[in-house]
Structures are given as structure tokens and as C-alpha cells.
Design an enzyme around this catalytic site. Structure first.
Site, PDB file in Angstrom:
ATOM      1  N   ASP A   1      14.461  98.064  30.424  1.00 36.66           N
ATOM      2  CA  ASP A   1      14.659  97.458  29.104  1.00 36.66           C
ATOM      3  C   ASP A   1      15.982  97.920  28.510  1.00 36.66           C
ATOM      4  OD1 ASP A   1      12.144  96.398  29.401  1.00 36.66           O
ATOM      5  OD2 ASP A   1      11.163  97.952  28.181  1.00 36.66           O
TER       6      ASP A   1
HETATM    7  N1  URA Z   1       8.460  99.914  31.668  1.00 34.72           N
HETATM    8  C1  URA Z   1       8.897  99.579  30.426  1.00 34.72           C
HETATM    9  O1  URA Z   1       8.108  99.396  29.521  1.00 34.72           O
HETATM   10  N2  URA Z   1      10.227  99.485  30.243  1.00 34.72           N
HETATM   11  C2  URA Z   1      11.131  99.721  31.216  1.00 34.72           C
HETATM   12  O2  URA Z   1      12.348  99.627  30.967  1.00 34.72           O
HETATM   13  C3  URA Z   1      10.656 100.056  32.489  1.00 34.72           C
HETATM   14  C4  URA Z   1       9.317 100.151  32.699  1.00 34.72           C
END
Ligand code: URA
Length: 245
Positions: free
Chosen positions: A107
Site C-alpha cells: 500500500d
Molecule cells: N497488507 C496490507 O494491508 N497492506 C500492504 O501493503 C501489504 C499487506
């Protein structure tokens, strides 16, 4: 290793120059194959066994590139975007033109280990649930978590869309006003870690990926920095995904 290829193609593949520039280098007598000057840019070379040099310097042929990045927050894991900065914007210019892409997504606000490569097959293997490559995260959550919630995270929780997560490994690293945990998951649903913790009533305050398979984030890489994987690290990635196949 690639099959035979024309010398001008070989040189341009190595980013020595465009096809036209590569031909000029050959014509100028600056290229040797196995120690012998050649002025024929259409001659075939074996990238695996022929020694090709430019001005006396051996050129090492590589088809695939593997980079490790310590992704900082604020960048999205895509190759291009109209409005957001992408992780490719962090790459030094030496890596432009190699068709690199991030292997999997983090993310925008997640930090840590992000692999970039132009090897689509390896990317597929590493991300396929079939190969069960573990992804390890450092997770900071708001407040305490008890044994019952930990057990649920480990055995599988139901996400808000009804999906039941596969078994995971979780341990508490630090307990205090906020809790630090390590979570290893073997699948990669959208926002999976945040949604897993939401399913047990916790909010993720900070998330960082620390390992993928047997490959750990190099602690000397500062956020935004990138380096090539060593041969041993590439072997770890390949062997981890093969042995689990
Ligand atoms: N899980 C999440 O919620 N975000 C990420 O960036 C990676 C795994």
C-alpha cells in the site's frame, strides 16, 4: 541463458547504446569477441559462453535484473500513475529501460521490502498462492491483543467480504500502549494485513514488510534506497519458490 543473438542486439540489450550506436561501436573496432576485434555487427554471439568486450572491458550479459527496495511511505507500487508518485520514480536512471516492475504490491503507506524485476515468470511464482511463499510483516497496532485474537489470526479470520484467510504465523514482539507484532502470511489479498487485524477489532498504525520467502530486507538500505540482489539472494528466492512447488 539466452540463445545465440546478433552482436548489435546483444550490445543494445546490455544498454551499451541503441542498436544504431552499438553498430557504430562495432564499426569503430572497439568490440572484441573472445579477444578478436570484429567489425561485423550482425555476427552471432553466445551470451553464455562468448567473451565480449568493449575497449578491453568484459561485458556481462544479463537477461534478468533483480532489485531490492526499501519502499518508503508515499509511493504506490505501480509502474505508472497519472497523479501519484510510483516506486519506479525512486530508481536511479541506470535502471530505466529495463522494463522493471514491482513484484507484488505494498500500500501507499506501507514500507519495507519490495522486489523489482523484469522476470515475469519468477514474479508469478513468488505471488502464486500455489507456491506458498511467506511474506513477513512488522505490524504496529493500536492497543493490546489477547491470546484468543492471536489464535484467530493464526488459524484464519473472516474478512469483511466473507473471505476466510489461510493459516498464518503471528507473534508479539513488544507489548505496551501499542503492540508490535510479526505476522507471516502465505497469500496476498488486497490490504490483507490491515483487514485481518480489522477482523479482530484492531487498527494497523504502521506496516512494514521485512521478508519475502527466505529473503530479508537489508537493514542497511534506507527508505527509498535500492540495490541489486546478490547471486546468492536470487538463488534463495528461486530455490524457496521451487522447493515449495
Ligand atoms: N497488507 C496490507 O494491508 N497492506 C500492504 O501493503 C501489504 C499487506
Amino acid at each position: 541463458m539466452a540463445d545465440q543473438m546478433r552482436l548489435d542486439k546483444f550490445l543494445s540489450h546490455l544498454r551499451i547504446g541503441t542498436r544504431k550506436e552499438s553498430r557504430l561501436l562495432v564499426r569503430a573496432g572497439r568490440i572484441r569477441i573472445n579477444g578478436v576485434v570484429t567489425k561485423d555487427y550482425a555476427v552471432k554471439v553466445h551470451p553464455g559462453s562468448d567473451r565480449v568486450s568493449l575497449d578491453g572491458q568484459d561485458l556481462v550479459y544479463r537477461e534478468f535484473i533483480y532489485l531490492m527496495m526499501n519502499k518508503p511511505a508515499g509511493y504506490i507500487s505501480a509502474t505508472r500513475d497519472r497523479s501519484e508518485k510510483t516506486v519506479l520514480d525512486l530508481l536511479p536512471s541506470v535502471w530505466t529501460g529495463w522494463d522493471l516492475f514491482p513484484i507484488g504490491r505494498l500500500d501507499k503507506d506501507t514500507e519495507g521490502l519490495l522486489l523489482l524485476s523484469n522476470n515475469g515468470q519468477l514474479a508469478h511464482t513468488l505471488l502464486s498462492p500455489k507456491y506458498q511463499v511467506g511474506k513477513t510483516y512488522f505490524v504496529r497496532i493500536n492497543g493490546a491483543i489477547g491470546p484468543e485474537e492471536l489464535e484467530r489470526l493464526q488459524t484464519g479470520v473472516e474478512l469483511e467480504d466473507g473471505y476466510r484467510t489461510k493459516p498464518a504465523m503471528v507473534r508479539v514482539l513488544r507489548a505496551g500502549e501499542t503492540y508490535d507484532m510479526e505476522l507471516v502470511i502465505y497469500e496476498g489479498k488486497f490490504h490483507q494485513v490491515k483487514r485481518m487485524f480489522a477482523a479482530v477489532g484492531k487498527k494497523v498504525l504502521y506496516l512494514k514488510r521485512t521478508a519475502m520467502g527466505g529473503l530479508r530486507l537489508d537493514p542497511s538500505l534506507k527508505p527509498g534506497e535500492v540495490r541489486e540482489l546478490t547471486e546468492a539472494e536470487v538463488a534463495i528466492l528461486k530455490c524457496g519458490s521451487l522447493s515449495l512447488a
